[in-house]
Design a protein around this motif. Sequence first.
Motif, mmCIF file in Angstrom:
data_model
loop_
_atom_site.group_PDB
_atom_site.id
_atom_site.type_symbol
_atom_site.label_atom_id
_atom_site.label_comp_id
_atom_site.label_asym_id
_atom_site.label_seq_id
_atom_site.Cartn_x
_atom_site.Cartn_y
_atom_site.Cartn_z
ATOM 1 N N ARG A 151 0.766 -1.259 -0.033
ATOM 2 C CA ARG A 151 -0.202 0.067 -0.051
ATOM 3 C C ARG A 151 0.837 1.216 -0.113
ATOM 4 N NH1 ARG A 151 -4.903 0.228 3.970
ATOM 5 N NH2 ARG A 151 -4.670 2.418 2.997
ATOM 6 N N VAL A 152 0.461 2.331 -0.655
ATOM 7 C CA VAL A 152 1.084 3.557 -0.841
ATOM 8 C C VAL A 152 0.171 4.694 0.035
ATOM 9 C CG1 VAL A 152 2.603 3.015 -2.658
ATOM 10 C CG2 VAL A 152 0.589 3.886 -3.224
ATOM 11 N N ASP A 153 -0.889 4.371 0.458
ATOM 12 C CA ASP A 153 -1.868 5.380 0.663
ATOM 13 C C ASP A 153 -2.229 5.013 1.895
ATOM 14 O OD1 ASP A 153 -3.478 3.426 -0.318
ATOM 15 O OD2 ASP A 153 -5.017 4.696 -0.872
ATOM 16 N N ASP A 154 -2.848 5.949 2.906
ATOM 17 C CA ASP A 154 -3.572 5.565 4.069
ATOM 18 C C ASP A 154 -4.684 6.781 4.440
ATOM 19 O OD1 ASP A 154 -4.149 4.383 6.525
ATOM 20 O OD2 ASP A 154 -1.916 4.188 7.137
ATOM 21 N N TYR A 155 -5.360 6.503 5.469
ATOM 22 C CA TYR A 155 -6.436 7.505 5.885
ATOM 23 C C TYR A 155 -5.674 8.717 6.450
ATOM 24 C CZ TYR A 155 -9.516 3.310 5.537
ATOM 25 O OH TYR A 155 -10.067 2.407 4.761
ATOM 26 N N PRO A 156 -6.473 9.835 6.220
ATOM 27 C CA PRO A 156 -5.970 11.149 6.788
ATOM 28 C C PRO A 156 -5.933 11.521 8.167
ATOM 29 C CG PRO A 156 -8.269 11.523 5.278
ATOM 30 C CD PRO A 156 -7.554 9.990 5.389
ATOM 31 N N PHE A 157 -5.018 11.705 8.995
ATOM 32 C CA PHE A 157 -5.073 12.008 10.253
ATOM 33 C C PHE A 157 -6.339 13.245 10.267
ATOM 34 C CE2 PHE A 157 -0.846 10.649 11.009
ATOM 35 C CZ PHE A 157 -1.001 9.608 11.814
ATOM 36 N N GLY A 158 -7.026 13.058 11.495
ATOM 37 C CA GLY A 158 -8.199 14.125 11.628
ATOM 38 C C GLY A 158 -9.325 13.840 10.992
ATOM 39 N N ALA A 199 -12.800 12.742 3.809
ATOM 40 C CA ALA A 199 -12.871 11.748 2.644
ATOM 41 C C ALA A 199 -11.575 11.783 2.101
ATOM 42 C CB ALA A 199 -13.946 12.527 1.763
ATOM 43 N N GLY A 200 -11.360 10.492 1.492
ATOM 44 C CA GLY A 200 -10.166 10.511 0.576
ATOM 45 C C GLY A 200 -9.072 9.946 1.187
ATOM 46 N N MET A 201 -7.932 9.514 0.463
ATOM 47 C CA MET A 201 -6.951 8.888 0.923
ATOM 48 C C MET A 201 -5.838 9.683 0.731
ATOM 49 S SD MET A 201 -8.104 6.026 2.149
ATOM 50 C CE MET A 201 -6.751 4.696 2.219
ATOM 51 N N VAL A 202 -4.682 9.545 1.565
ATOM 52 C CA VAL A 202 -3.422 10.495 1.270
ATOM 53 C C VAL A 202 -2.236 9.593 1.051
ATOM 54 C CG1 VAL A 202 -1.969 12.044 2.457
ATOM 55 C CG2 VAL A 202 -4.338 12.141 2.931
ATOM 56 N N MET A 203 -1.618 10.073 -0.014
ATOM 57 C CA MET A 203 -0.347 9.225 -0.261
ATOM 58 C C MET A 203 0.893 9.291 0.776
ATOM 59 S SD MET A 203 -0.098 9.971 -4.341
ATOM 60 C CE MET A 203 1.539 9.216 -4.766
ATOM 61 N N GLN A 204 1.331 8.190 1.252
ATOM 62 C CA GLN A 204 2.395 8.148 2.543
ATOM 63 C C GLN A 204 3.691 8.584 2.179
ATOM 64 O OE1 GLN A 204 1.098 3.983 3.048
ATOM 65 N NE2 GLN A 204 1.472 4.618 5.451
#
Length: 230
Positions: free
Chosen positions: A53-60, A63-68
């Motif tokens: 995996r290269v993305d994860d849930y946003p802190f806080g 909606a949407g995933m964030v690239m790590q």
Amino acid sequence: MNSIPMRIDIITCLPKLLESFFAHSILQRAQQGGYVDVVVHDLRDYTADKHRRVDDYPFGGGAGMVMQIQPIATCIRALQAERTYDEIIYMTPDGERLNQKTTNSLSLRQNLIILCGHYKGVDERVRELFITKEISIGDYVLSGGELAACVLSDAIIRLLPGVLNDETSALTDSFQDNLLAPPVYTRPAEFEGLRVPDILLSGHEAKIDEWRYEQALTRTRTRRPDLLEE
Ligand code: 6GU
């Protein structure tokens, strides 16, 4: 060949999308001719995550995933161990809007990294740590930075000396000199009653140049007056 090819490393989670683009036409010829090396890197090859995996849930939340940051940092550092980069560019709708001045200046660089954004974008610390330039290709949102990276690369590569058959042809493009290009015609000289302007058939080079310049000015004034104000 008379110089070291320009090098463009593109980092993406959709490598196949980019590979097909660079495998054709002018971009393929530019690579085969030794003017540019485009190397596409699959971000998933750099993740420490066992599920790739290269993305994860946003802190806080939200909606949407964030690239790590980890796979991006690992990939960029692996590239930096091989050569020095002039710019590390992040393709993002909130970057500076791309124009011909920027592509001209980037075409003079030797080594570029282009990072394609996806989902809700990259962890902000990627920008702080690595990115030297953020570019958008216009005021609309694409599903990912890949198409934008293709647009940017194409605009840069066609400017490299020798890539276009007629070396003067990039110099007469729209936007060089902040002018749109004048109208062009080819055979036949008349089609369904529509004639090519006589001046173009006159063989009078200086007059033709003058006509083209005036046409470019008129066209710019009516279609893109903002260019003349710059
Ligand atoms: Cl660089 N990326 C995305 N996702 N959308 C865009 C863009 C870039 N430029 C304009 N829209």
